[in-house]
Write a protein that holds these residues in place. Structure first.
Motif, PDB file in Angstrom:
ATOM      1  N   THR A 642       0.850  -1.187   0.000  1.00 57.59           N
ATOM      2  CA  THR A 642       0.000   0.000   0.000  1.00 57.59           C
ATOM      3  C   THR A 642       0.883   1.234   0.000  1.00 57.59           C
ATOM      4  N   CYS A 643       0.330   2.353  -0.394  1.00 59.62           N
ATOM      5  CA  CYS A 643       1.109   3.596  -0.486  1.00 59.62           C
ATOM      6  C   CYS A 643       1.693   3.979   0.879  1.00 59.62           C
ATOM      7  N   GLY A 644       2.982   4.347   0.879  1.00 63.39           N
ATOM      8  CA  GLY A 644       3.629   4.864   2.082  1.00 63.39           C
ATOM      9  C   GLY A 644       4.141   3.824   3.045  1.00 63.39           C
ATOM     10  N   ARG A 645       3.880   2.548   2.807  1.00 59.94           N
ATOM     11  CA  ARG A 645       4.392   1.514   3.711  1.00 59.94           C
ATOM     12  C   ARG A 645       5.793   1.132   3.243  1.00 59.94           C
ATOM     13  N   ALA A 646       6.810   1.752   3.867  1.00 59.57           N
ATOM     14  CA  ALA A 646       8.192   1.519   3.453  1.00 59.57           C
ATOM     15  C   ALA A 646       8.795   0.372   4.235  1.00 59.57           C
ATOM     16  N   CYS A 647       9.569  -0.452   3.549  1.00 60.07           N
ATOM     17  CA  CYS A 647      10.292  -1.535   4.209  1.00 60.07           C
ATOM     18  C   CYS A 647      11.555  -0.958   4.843  1.00 60.07           C
ATOM     19  N   VAL A 648      11.836  -1.324   6.074  1.00 60.43           N
ATOM     20  CA  VAL A 648      12.972  -0.779   6.796  1.00 60.43           C
ATOM     21  C   VAL A 648      13.789  -1.918   7.390  1.00 60.43           C
ATOM     22  N   GLY A 649      14.916  -1.530   7.972  1.00 57.53           N
ATOM     23  CA  GLY A 649      15.744  -2.507   8.671  1.00 57.53           C
ATOM     24  C   GLY A 649      16.359  -3.545   7.760  1.00 57.53           C
ATOM     25  N   GLY A 650      16.677  -3.173   6.503  1.00 60.61           N
ATOM     26  CA  GLY A 650      17.293  -4.113   5.577  1.00 60.61           C
ATOM     27  C   GLY A 650      16.320  -5.011   4.855  1.00 60.61           C
ATOM     28  N   GLN A 651      14.994  -4.812   5.052  1.00 56.63           N
ATOM     29  CA  GLN A 651      14.015  -5.634   4.365  1.00 56.63           C
ATOM     30  C   GLN A 651      13.689  -5.053   2.994  1.00 56.63           C
ATOM     31  N   TRP A 652      13.047  -5.862   2.147  1.00 51.58           N
ATOM     32  CA  TRP A 652      12.581  -5.383   0.853  1.00 51.58           C
ATOM     33  C   TRP A 652      11.199  -5.954   0.584  1.00 51.58           C
ATOM     34  N   CYS A 653      10.576  -5.472  -0.470  1.00 47.11           N
ATOM     35  CA  CYS A 653       9.187  -5.829  -0.745  1.00 47.11           C
ATOM     36  C   CYS A 653       9.138  -7.077  -1.622  1.00 47.11           C
ATOM     37  N   ILE A 654       8.493  -8.116  -1.110  1.00 45.91           N
ATOM     38  CA  ILE A 654       8.356  -9.376  -1.833  1.00 45.91           C
ATOM     39  C   ILE A 654       6.875  -9.722  -1.862  1.00 45.91           C
ATOM     40  N   ALA A 655       6.266  -9.674  -3.044  1.00 42.39           N
ATOM     41  CA  ALA A 655       4.850  -9.988  -3.219  1.00 42.39           C
ATOM     42  C   ALA A 655       3.969  -9.148  -2.295  1.00 42.39           C
ATOM     43  N   GLY A 656       4.318  -7.870  -2.158  1.00 43.68           N
ATOM     44  CA  GLY A 656       3.510  -6.952  -1.377  1.00 43.68           C
ATOM     45  C   GLY A 656       3.726  -7.012   0.110  1.00 43.68           C
ATOM     46  N   ALA A 657       4.742  -7.733   0.571  1.00 42.00           N
ATOM     47  CA  ALA A 657       5.055  -7.823   1.997  1.00 42.00           C
ATOM     48  C   ALA A 657       6.547  -7.585   2.200  1.00 42.00           C
ATOM     49  N   CYS A 658       6.893  -6.898   3.287  1.00 44.72           N
ATOM     50  CA  CYS A 658       8.294  -6.625   3.583  1.00 44.72           C
ATOM     51  C   CYS A 658       8.948  -7.868   4.170  1.00 44.72           C
ATOM     52  N   GLY A 659      10.117  -8.195   3.706  1.00 43.28           N
ATOM     53  CA  GLY A 659      10.825  -9.369   4.203  1.00 43.28           C
ATOM     54  C   GLY A 659      12.296  -9.271   3.894  1.00 43.28           C
ATOM     55  N   GLY A 660      12.997 -10.370   4.153  1.00 42.09           N
ATOM     56  CA  GLY A 660      14.422 -10.407   3.873  1.00 42.09           C
ATOM     57  C   GLY A 660      15.225  -9.686   4.929  1.00 42.09           C
ATOM     58  N   GLY A 661      16.519  -9.588   4.708  1.00 40.05           N
ATOM     59  CA  GLY A 661      17.385  -8.906   5.650  1.00 40.05           C
ATOM     60  C   GLY A 661      18.823  -9.335   5.498  1.00 40.05           C
ATOM     61  N   PRO A 662      19.688  -8.870   6.376  1.00 43.64           N
ATOM     62  CA  PRO A 662      21.125  -9.129   6.241  1.00 43.64           C
ATOM     63  C   PRO A 662      21.573 -10.465   6.827  1.00 43.64           C
TER      64      PRO A 662
END
Length: 858
Positions: A642-662
């Protein structure tokens, strides 16, 4: 391949005194950088008989460093009992000064004291350590500072007194004498100027030193008895001894304290009397009142300032016009709790990043997207030069200031992108004491920083560090306090007046004229919630802020950083914002400009708006309009889902959800991983046929992630014949050994290792292919019938699979005939971390048909 292998001096010193006598050797040392240009540039050593208020027996300044008149630490000074009284204690104080000409207790970077007693017939040693933990710590005159930065009774130093064991081999011989001379009842012959020589002995010959200072009488002149027996008249007529400070030994000459008759005039060859100092060619000046030498030689006050008690007060404010206007237009916000923890208060902006400090860490945020990362440390005293984007933390010497407060002496420069400490250091022309309370304000401005503390204000010019003490200022009582020791805002300068801007209430931001204290509105809002800190970026024409709770900028939020448009008035023409393009001499956002939509000169029809560079306002299929731009919410890390929901803490957007990391989780028995036939896939590439110790670059064709960072399409991948892939490098290393345990500091680093051994390729070599369709493609490198260099009967089939977007990595194995221990796992780009499936370490034997999956996690 032929194997590759990797794989103090003590100085003893014996010295001592020929004949032990009643004496103390004071050893002054420091944990802080010392010498010319360093944190501690000189030491002022003072000795009194009895205690902090007892008779003054010696006060001298020693410049630190190499060559000339400078001395090295440790500084060794002999103190002898001038009479038979060994019961009266000796009070010794060492001040570490940021000026080679000395300092006072009020301006010292660090201080240390001891109250100790002589031991009859013994030479003993006491150490005064200028500890780093004591910087900014103010102890009473009868207290010392422990190495932990805690004040305690100075008499405790007696517990650390020990027999003198000689000087260090590296110590420079110090012609330094502190003596108990000219006390009532003492004779001149009782007081002896001592030298601590390099061999550790006391009473080495002293060239042209002074034997004693003698006060002839209540109404006579001050005189000095020199080592050649002559008497030097120091001039002046003394009042009664009770009203006159005792004579002082400073350096290797005798001086008399200034009194009503001395008038600061001394005989040729005699140094000036504190507070007079020799500044220039024999000129004696009062550093407590002289605006050209305020607190020290050549420490000039600003134009129009006065020197009071060694501190510059007032002056003409220098610098350029800077004025701001704040709006609630074109705002963007993100929650930052995952990056910084709970709010704390510190905020500053460079030309590259917004920095905000929480309880867990300071975070850095992209100035456009606000995507943030943690710095891993917290800065409690952030500020910046808004003219240049130079980022600072207030500091005490080389130690960043904390919310415990202290006396600020420097500005330490931080990297404008990473926030890491650099070697840049601005030394303030005079120290600024800031209390550990809520009555502190930090205001960043254009070529300036303004500080408020405990009802007083200071102006700091940038980048020079020149300080103007603005005098008493009433701290605004109507203000929103941060969960910290300070508030943050902006310093303005226009119409010849200086202002500080701060959050006054949940609906108002105010500006206060300094130092007069008059307050006027700056901007009004419907609700700022618990906003307490903000700053401005002239480059981006925005104001950046922190707020907590639901506000007019973001509903239902917790911890938020954000920005809105601002208007700034500066003396020069500002460059275009990084997101703008120059069209017909103007700065234009091609994404939103109706007259330059998508490109310069392309105007939209009347009534149409420009959305994401397209006239008409409709986004392409599969994209969403967010803040005037069309984005794919399934993969956009600034608007994920959705608009304005930024992924933080090293995560990225995968299929509309923030995930991943270092980091990575490892599954040594996953299901659903097929062994892919890369050799038969469309577009397959075959490399390294029949090769030994060879490699080839096979770039990944899609964008993905690797160890918490983006790996762009086209990134090189070095495929080695020795069973590994080296990520993001085109020319790797073909080193092979079962001893290559990961992680390891030596190259190669950033390795995908399904079977790292010394291998020889078959005629089929390694097949590299991309299978599937976007956005779920997989890059595959498949070793076919490889064998050990030392075992021609062995045969191995295995592959690496890298997934598009998500960065998931898989190892798949087919027939593994004759397998022995190999290095298996993945290693970070810097060679400091590794993950693998082996039960112990990252070396083990792989069986046929095994599978391993590495999934990025925060």
């Amino acid at each position: 391949m032929r194997r590759a292998a990797w794989g103090w001096a003590a100085v003893a010193l014996a010295a001592g005194c020929e004949q032990p006598r009643t004496e103390l050797v004071v050893r002054v040392d420091s944990e802080l950088p010392w010498g010319a240009g360093q944190t501690v540039q000189s030491v002022v050593l003072t000795v009194r008989r009895g205690g902090a208020t007892g008779p003054l027996r010696s006060a001298r300044t020693t410049a630190l460093g190499e060559g000339g008149e400078r001395r090295a630490l440790p500084l060794l000074v002999g103190v002898t009992a001038g009479d038979d009284d060994v019961e009266t204690p000796v009070w010794v104080e060492a001040l570490g000064c940021g000026d080679p000409n000395g300092c006072t207790a009020a301006t010292a970077r660090v201080a240390q004291r001891a109250v100790v007693r002589f031991a009859r017939g013994a030479t003993q040693e006491v150490t005064l350590l200028l500890a780093s933990a004591c910087v900014g710590v103010t102890c009473a005159e009868d207290q010392r500072c422990t190495t932990g930065g805690v004040c305690e009774a100075a008499t405790r130093a007696q517990e650390a007194v020990r027999p003198f064991a000689g000087a260090d081999a590296a110590a420079v011989a110090v012609v330094d004498a502190t003596l108990d001379a000219a006390a009532p009842g003492d004779s001149a012959s009782d007081a002896r100027a001592d030298e601590t020589a390099a061999d550790g002995s006391i009473d080495a010959p002293v060239a042209r030193d002074v034997s004693a200072t003698v006060d002839v009488g209540d109404a006579g002149s001050d005189v000095a008895v020199t080592d050649d027996g002559t008497i030097a008249d120091l001039g002046g007529t003394d009042a009664a001894d009770a009203d006159e400070p005792p004579d002082v030994l400073a350096g290797d000459v005798v001086v008399a304290p200034a009194d009503a008759g001395d008038a600061g005039v001394v005989d040729a060859g005699v140094r000036c009397v504190p507070p007079l100092a020799e500044c220039g060619a024999g000129a004696c000046v009062n550093t407590r009142t002289d605006a050209a030498h305020c607190g020290g030689c050549n420490r000039a006050c600003a134009t129009g300032a006065r020197c009071l008690a060694g501190t510059c007060v007032g002056g003409v404010i220098p610098g350029s016009t800077f004025q701001v206007a704040l709006s609630a237009n074109n705002c963007n916000t993100v929650e930052h709790d995952a990056v910084t923890g709970d709010d704390r208060g510190g905020i500053a902006v460079s030309n590259d990043r917004l920095f905000y400090s929480g309880d867990t860490s300071t975070g850095r945020f992209d100035l456009q997207s606000l995507v943030g990362e943690s710095l891993g440390r917290t800065y409690d005293a952030l500020a910046s030069n808004l003219a240049t984007g130079t980022l600072y933390t207030l500091a005490i010497g080389s130690a960043p200031l904390t919310q415990a407060g202290g006396t600020v002496t420097t500005l330490m420069e931080l990297n404008p992108t990473t926030g890491g400490l650099t070697s840049g250091l601005v030394t303030l022309s005079q120290p600024i004491p800031l209390p550990a309370t809520g009555s502190v304000g930090i205001f960043s401005g254009y070529e300036r920083i303004v500080l408020l503390g405990d009802g007083r204000a200071w102006h700091v010019s940038l980048p020079s560090g020149a300080v103007i003490d603005l005098g008493p200022v009433a701290f605004p009582t109507a203000r929103v306090a941060c969960e910290n020791w300070a508030i943050w805002g902006v310093a303005e300068f226009f119409g010849g007046a200086l202002y500080v801007d701060y959050v006054q209430s949940a609906t108002a931001i105010a500006r206060m004229r300094v130092p007069e204290g008059s307050v006027a509105p700056l901007a009004a809002f419907s609700t700022l919630s618990e906003m307490c800190s903000f700053t401005v970026s002239p480059l981006w024409r925005r104001w950046y802020f922190h707020t907590e709770g639901a506000s007019q900028f973001r509903g239902g939020a917790s911890e938020v950083v954000g920005y809105c448009d601002a208007t700034v008035t500066v003396p020069t023409t500002l460059p275009c914002r990084p997101i703008d393009t120059t069209c017909a001499g103007s700065c234009v956002d091609l994404q939103t400009s109706a007259t330059h939509c998508g490109m310069c000169g392309r105007a939209c029809a009347v009534g149409q708006s420009c959305v994401a560079g397209v006239c008409g306002g409709a986004c392409p299929s599969g994209q969403t309009l967010c803040a005037g731009r069309c984005v794919d919410a399934t993969s956009d890390s600034n608007s994920c889902g959705t608009c304005g929901r930024a992924c933080v803490g090293g995560q990225w957007c995968i299929a509309g959800a923030c995930g991943g990391g270092p980091h990575y989780s490892v599954d040594g028995g996953p299901t659903g991983i097929a062994y892919l036939d890369a050799c038969s896939a469309p577009g397959s590439r075959r490399v390294l046929q029949s090769g030994d110790d060879v490699g080839a670059n096979a770039p990944v064709p899609f964008a993905t992630h690797w160890w918490g960072a983006a790996l762009p399409a086209g990134a090189p991948m070095f495929v080695s014949s020795n069973g590994n892939v080296q990520v993001n490098t085109a020319t790797g290393i073909t080193l092979a050994s079962v001893d290559n345990t990961i992680p390891r500091p030596g190259t190669p680093n950033g390795v995908l290792a399904p079977q790292w051994r010394d291998l020889v390729m078959s005629s089929s070599g390694v097949c590299v292919a991309t299978v599937g369709s976007a956005p779920s493609r997989r890059w595959v490198a498949q070793w076919v019938n490889a064998r050990y260099y030392s075992d021609s009967s062995s045969s191995f089939n295995f592959e690496v699979i890298l997934h598009e977007g998500s960065g998931v990595i898989e190892f798949a194995y087919s027939a593994m005939s004759g397998a022995q221990s190999a290095t298996i796992g993945i290693e970070s780009p810097d060679g400091t971390q590794a993950y693998g499936p082996c039960p112990s370490g990252n070396n083990c034997v792989t069986v046929s048909n095994a599978r391993v999956r590495f999934t990025p996690i925060p």
